[in-house]
Design a protein around this motif. Structure first.
Motif, mmCIF file in Angstrom:
data_model
loop_
_atom_site.group_PDB
_atom_site.id
_atom_site.type_symbol
_atom_site.label_atom_id
_atom_site.label_comp_id
_atom_site.label_asym_id
_atom_site.label_seq_id
_atom_site.Cartn_x
_atom_site.Cartn_y
_atom_site.Cartn_z
ATOM 1 N N ARG A 41 -59.922 49.002 20.427
ATOM 2 C CA ARG A 41 -58.795 49.317 19.557
ATOM 3 C C ARG A 41 -59.275 49.522 18.115
ATOM 4 O O ARG A 41 -60.372 49.087 17.755
ATOM 5 N N GLN A 148 -53.363 41.430 19.214
ATOM 6 C CA GLN A 148 -52.598 42.191 18.224
ATOM 7 C C GLN A 148 -52.469 41.431 16.908
ATOM 8 O O GLN A 148 -52.450 42.042 15.831
ATOM 9 N N GLN A 151 -55.506 42.175 15.036
ATOM 10 C CA GLN A 151 -55.483 43.571 14.612
ATOM 11 C C GLN A 151 -54.597 43.753 13.376
ATOM 12 O O GLN A 151 -54.967 44.450 12.430
ATOM 13 N N TYR A 179 -49.750 49.179 20.984
ATOM 14 C CA TYR A 179 -50.713 48.177 21.456
ATOM 15 C C TYR A 179 -50.675 48.055 22.981
ATOM 16 O O TYR A 179 -51.716 48.105 23.654
ATOM 17 N N TYR A 182 -52.058 51.099 24.799
ATOM 18 C CA TYR A 182 -53.527 51.106 24.847
ATOM 19 C C TYR A 182 -54.039 50.175 25.939
ATOM 20 O O TYR A 182 -55.048 50.467 26.593
ATOM 21 N N THR A 183 -53.351 49.059 26.148
ATOM 22 C CA THR A 183 -53.755 48.150 27.217
ATOM 23 C C THR A 183 -53.657 48.843 28.571
ATOM 24 O O THR A 183 -54.583 48.774 29.394
ATOM 25 N N ARG A 186 -56.369 51.457 28.883
ATOM 26 C CA ARG A 186 -57.681 50.829 29.121
ATOM 27 C C ARG A 186 -57.840 50.405 30.575
ATOM 28 O O ARG A 186 -58.886 50.629 31.186
#
Length: 259
Positions: A41, A148, A151, A179, A182-183, A186
Motif C-alpha cells: 500500500r 490502516q 497508513q 483500503y 486493495y485487500t 491483493r
C-alpha cells in the motif's frame, strides 16, 4: 510489541548491510542476477526498504527501478515490455519500487485497467516470471503490510512535513477510501501468482524499522552461500610528501561560506 529504537535498529542494520556488500561481491564473481519486487500500500515503506538494501551498494551494480506513469507509446506496448529493459545484467541486482504488479493493484483498484486486462495479467504474470527464473534470474517478491491506522498516521506526517510532502499525491488521497478494495485485490493477486518458481513473501511493516530488518534477513537467507574471501589490495605508502591541490582557472568555494 514496542517499536524498535533507532540505536538498536542501526546496529542490526549495519550487520545486515555488511552481508549485503558480501552479496554484491558474490554477484560480481558469479555473474548471477537478482530481482527484488517490493509491493504494498501507499506509505507501507517500500522506498525506505530499498534504501536500506542499496545504501552501501555500487549504484552501477544495484539498480533502483521506480517507473512513472506509462507514456502513450508505452500504454500501447505489450504490458511487460517496459519492465524488461530494467532487468539486471550479469552480476547485477534490480530493486523494483512497484513493478508489473501495478496492474493487479493500483491500476485495478483505481480503475486504470479494465477487468479483462487484469484477468489477462493474472494469467500471464506466472508465465512471464517462469521465463525469468528458467533463465537463471533469482526473483524475490515482497508485499509490505500495514494497518490502516498506521497508513493514516504516515499520510498525515507527509502532509505536515515539507521534506516529505512530495510523496503525497491526489491518487494517494483517493486511495485512502479503498483500503479494503486493495485487500481484496491483493488476495486475488496472491491466489493467482503465488507460485513455486516465484513465491510471495508478506512482511509486517507496521514498524518500518523491524520490517526492513526482517525483509533483508529473509532476502539474504534465500540466497546461495555468498561468502567470498576479501580480495587483497596492496596499500603501499607514498614515496614522498602528500601533494596539495593547486588551482589555476578557478578556485573552490570556501568551506562554510554562505551564499
Amino acid at each position: 510489541m514496542s517499536k524498535l529504537k533507532r540505536k538498536d535498529y542501526e546496529a542490526q542494520l549495519e550487520t545486515l548491510q555488511l552481508e549485503l556488500v558480501a552479496m554484491a561481491r558474490w554477484l560480481q564473481h558469479s555473474g548471477r542476477r537478482v530481482v527484488v519486487l517490493l509491493e504494498g500500500r501507499d506509505t507501507a515503506g517500500k522506498g525506505g526498504a530499498i534504501g536500506a538494501i542499496s545504501d552501501h551498494l555500487n549504484p552501477r551494480q544495484c539498480h533502483i527501478v521506480a517507473l512513472p506513469k506509462p507514456s502513450e507509446r508505452e500504454s500501447g506496448q505489450w504490458y511487460f515490455q517496459r519492465y524488461v529493459s530494467h532487468l539486471p545484467g550479469a552480476g547485477e541486482i534490480s530493486l523494483f519500487d512497484r513493478s508489473w504488479y501495478n496492474r493487479a493493484g493500483v491500476e485495478q483498484v483505481m480503475g486504470f485497467a479494465k477487468p479483462a486486462q487484469v484477468k489477462a495479467f493474472l494469467q500471464q504474470a506466472p508465465v512471464f516470471e517462469k521465463l525469468l527464473t528458467d533463465d537463471g534470474i533469482l526473483l524475490f517478491k515482497y508485499w509490505l503490510c500495514c494497518d490502516q491506522e498506521q497508513q493514516e498516521e504516515r499520510f498525515a506526517e507527509r502532509l505536515e512535513d515539507p521534506l516529505k510532502r512530495w510523496k503525497l499525491s491526489p491518487i494517494d488521497l483517493q486511495a485512502r477510501r479503498h483500503y479494503d478494495d486493495y485487500t481484496r485485490a491483493r488476495e486475488a493477486m496472491l491466489k493467482a501468482t503465488h507460485s513455486q518458481h516465484a513465491p510471495w513473501t508478506l512482511v509486517d511493516f507496521n514498524d518500518q524499522r523491524q520490517g526492513r530488518l526482517t525483509l533483508i534477513r529473509d532476502l539474504l537467507s534465500r540466497l546461495p552461500d555468498t561468502h567470498l574471501p576479501d580480495s587483497e589490495l596492496e596499500f603501499a605508502p607514498l614515496k614522498g610528501k602528500p601533494s596539495k591541490e593547486k588551482y589555476g582557472v578557478l578556485k573552490p568555494i570556501r568551506a562554510g561560506k554562505k551564499g
